[in-house]
Write a protein that holds these residues in place. Structure first.
Motif, PDB file in Angstrom:
ATOM      1  N   GLY A 134      42.666  40.759  40.377  1.00  0.00           N
ATOM      2  CA  GLY A 134      42.961  39.342  40.477  1.00  0.00           C
ATOM      3  C   GLY A 134      42.184  38.660  41.576  1.00  0.00           C
ATOM      4  O   GLY A 134      40.981  38.433  41.468  1.00  0.00           O
ATOM      5  N   ILE A 135      42.862  38.349  42.676  1.00  0.00           N
ATOM      6  CA  ILE A 135      42.266  37.525  43.735  1.00  0.00           C
ATOM      7  C   ILE A 135      40.964  38.111  44.284  1.00  0.00           C
ATOM      8  O   ILE A 135      40.058  37.365  44.676  1.00  0.00           O
ATOM      9  N   ALA A 136      40.831  39.428  44.287  1.00  0.00           N
ATOM     10  CA  ALA A 136      39.613  40.047  44.823  1.00  0.00           C
ATOM     11  C   ALA A 136      38.385  39.716  43.993  1.00  0.00           C
ATOM     12  O   ALA A 136      37.270  39.649  44.523  1.00  0.00           O
ATOM     13  N   MET A 137      38.550  39.494  42.695  1.00  0.00           N
ATOM     14  CA  MET A 137      37.369  39.185  41.883  1.00  0.00           C
ATOM     15  C   MET A 137      36.792  37.818  42.233  1.00  0.00           C
ATOM     16  O   MET A 137      35.626  37.540  41.975  1.00  0.00           O
ATOM     17  N   TYR A 138      37.622  36.983  42.881  1.00  0.00           N
ATOM     18  CA  TYR A 138      37.156  35.660  43.305  1.00  0.00           C
ATOM     19  C   TYR A 138      36.678  35.672  44.761  1.00  0.00           C
ATOM     20  O   TYR A 138      36.347  34.635  45.317  1.00  0.00           O
ATOM     21  N   TYR A 159      35.087  46.884  51.090  1.00  0.00           N
ATOM     22  CA  TYR A 159      33.740  46.440  50.745  1.00  0.00           C
ATOM     23  C   TYR A 159      33.695  44.917  50.817  1.00  0.00           C
ATOM     24  O   TYR A 159      34.732  44.246  50.842  1.00  0.00           O
ATOM     25  N   LEU A 160      32.490  44.371  50.858  1.00  0.00           N
ATOM     26  CA  LEU A 160      32.310  42.934  51.010  1.00  0.00           C
ATOM     27  C   LEU A 160      32.786  42.197  49.768  1.00  0.00           C
ATOM     28  O   LEU A 160      32.353  42.490  48.649  1.00  0.00           O
ATOM     29  N   LEU A 161      33.692  41.239  49.974  1.00  0.00           N
ATOM     30  CA  LEU A 161      34.134  40.362  48.897  1.00  0.00           C
ATOM     31  C   LEU A 161      33.407  39.028  49.053  1.00  0.00           C
ATOM     32  O   LEU A 161      33.482  38.394  50.107  1.00  0.00           O
ATOM     33  N   ARG A 162      32.713  38.609  48.009  1.00  0.00           N
ATOM     34  CA  ARG A 162      31.942  37.365  48.083  1.00  0.00           C
ATOM     35  C   ARG A 162      32.772  36.205  47.546  1.00  0.00           C
ATOM     36  O   ARG A 162      33.071  36.156  46.345  1.00  0.00           O
ATOM     37  N   LYS A 207      30.860  37.945  39.237  1.00  0.00           N
ATOM     38  CA  LYS A 207      30.250  39.096  38.549  1.00  0.00           C
ATOM     39  C   LYS A 207      30.082  40.269  39.514  1.00  0.00           C
ATOM     40  O   LYS A 207      30.413  41.419  39.171  1.00  0.00           O
ATOM     41  N   GLU A 208      29.598  39.988  40.716  1.00  0.00           N
ATOM     42  CA  GLU A 208      29.348  41.055  41.693  1.00  0.00           C
ATOM     43  C   GLU A 208      30.647  41.702  42.155  1.00  0.00           C
ATOM     44  O   GLU A 208      30.732  42.933  42.273  1.00  0.00           O
ATOM     45  N   ASN A 209      31.671  40.887  42.434  1.00  0.00           N
ATOM     46  CA  ASN A 209      32.950  41.441  42.887  1.00  0.00           C
ATOM     47  C   ASN A 209      33.561  42.358  41.829  1.00  0.00           C
ATOM     48  O   ASN A 209      34.104  43.424  42.152  1.00  0.00           O
TER      49      ASN A 209
END
Length: 378
Positions: free
Chosen positions: A224-228, A241-244, A19-21
């Protein structure tokens, strides 16, 4: 495949991280572009429906999948937002495409001709949402001839219930430091878009890497992959930015024993104990997607790195322990363990591959456990 709930091996997915990403990317776009969450391949191994619902709460306005069945699964979970299928779908499945109101790609004129004939002979009605795909240098699917694209648009116009909803391409090197080829593809796509007699609702080329590091293209981002929470470049480029990371993989010791010197461990006796060693057995193997090449990698037990010794079996593997630990002690393959962490990227680097492959290989036999579900799954 049967999900094996009755063993300690599990994938843990933090839906708050997804959700945050997504939310960060939505805020970054500031209403200029829609953000569609890519949940193909079972949400990159995270679980397509939970990931999609987390993305919706994060502000995603639609979804991308790879296959027709993935789109149907989202619809049957109650998701009503726009869904684009990115892979070619056979004309024979037009009834399902229409029933579930899914947008599909068009890569050839012959597909349009076959679709028109099929819909006429089957007396199919309903709105057909079409996205023309342009091969700007990926070599995968899509039109390469600009003139054919214009013909395709005319063919779509000829059918009263067909909608030219989108046009898209895919970049091959958006995640690399050298942007030369990316610029070449981008210019090709811009040229095609400029030649269109009318612009469709969606113009999309921005994948995660493009959204992070390149010029945003069109009016839709396919995140795609960044949302994970994974860096698309694998660390070549620093994320702005920070990817969690949303996923961790863990299990537990099911047996611990002292093995004397000179004993073989695993198939083929690829490891022999040099002295008496504490050996722990963990119930995960290559049938779970934890491949045999992981032999020699170090996992975490009580914050201590412990080497995988011997060949990884189909369902189990063995690790060398610094001491005797109780059965049931947690073993972390990637994720946090006390004050230590193993990243998916470290696993990928060890295997000489990419993190996409590592997480997508995790089989459905491993149950997914979800954290921070309130307001997302409830």
């Amino acid at each position: 495949m049967v999900v094996s709930y009755h063993r300690p091996t599990k994938v843990i997915v933090d839906l708050a991280a997804i959700k945050e990403n997504v939310s960060i990317e939505v805020k970054k776009q500031a209403g200029k572009r829609d953000v569609f969450a890519v949940v193909k391949a079972n949400g990159y191994g995270h679980g397509a429906v939970p990931a999609a619902k987390a993305a919706l709460v994060g502000g995603a306005s639609g979804f991308c999948v790879a296959t027709l069945d993935e789109g149907i699964a989202l619809r049957e979970s109650g998701i009503t937002a726009p869904i684009i299928v990115l892979g070619i779908v056979e004309v024979a499945w037009l009834p399902l495409i229409l029933e579930y109101h899914l947008a599909v790609p068009v890569a050839t004129l012959s597909w349009l001709e076959e679709a028109a004939l099929y819909m006429a002979t089957q007396a199919l009605t309903g709105q057909l949402l079409l996205h023309l795909t342009v091969d700007t240098g990926m070599g995968r699917i899509g039109f390469r001839d600009e003139a054919e694209i214009l013909v395709a648009i005319e063919k779509i116009k000829e059918n009263v219930n067909w909608v030219f909803e989108g046009i898209f391409t895919h970049f091959a090197t958006a995640d690399e430091a050298d942007q030369t080829y990316w610029h070449k593809q981008n210019q090709r796509f811009k040229k095609v878009v400029a030649s269109l007699p009318e612009k469709p609702r969606y113009i999309h080329a921005s994948n995660s890497a493009t959204a992070l590091w390149q010029e945003d293209c069109g009016n839709l981002v396919r995140l795609g992959i960044a949302m994970y929470g994974q860096n698309p470049s694998g660390g070549q480029l620093e994320a702005p930015y920070l990817l969690r990371p949303a996923m961790s993989l863990e299990s537990a010791l099911v047996q611990v024993k002292a093995v004397p010197a000179g004993e073989g461990i695993g198939y083929g006796k690829t490891y022999e104990t040099p002295a008496t060693e504490w050996v722990g057995t963990v119930p995960i193997g290559y049938a779970d997607g934890f491949v045999r090449k992981m032999q020699g990698f170090k996992v975490l037990v009580e914050g201590q790195p412990c080497e995988i010794i011997g060949r990884i079996c189909m369902d189990q593997l063995m690790i060398r322990l610094p001491q005797a630990y109780p059965v049931g002690t947690k073993v972390t393959f990637f994720g946090q363990n006390q004050d230590k962490e193993i990243t998916v990227q470290e696993v990928a680097d060890y295997l000489g591959t990419i993190h996409y492959e590592v997480i997508c290989l995790l089989s459905d036999r491993i149950p997914r456990e979800y954290l921070n579900t309130e307001g997302i799954l409830s």
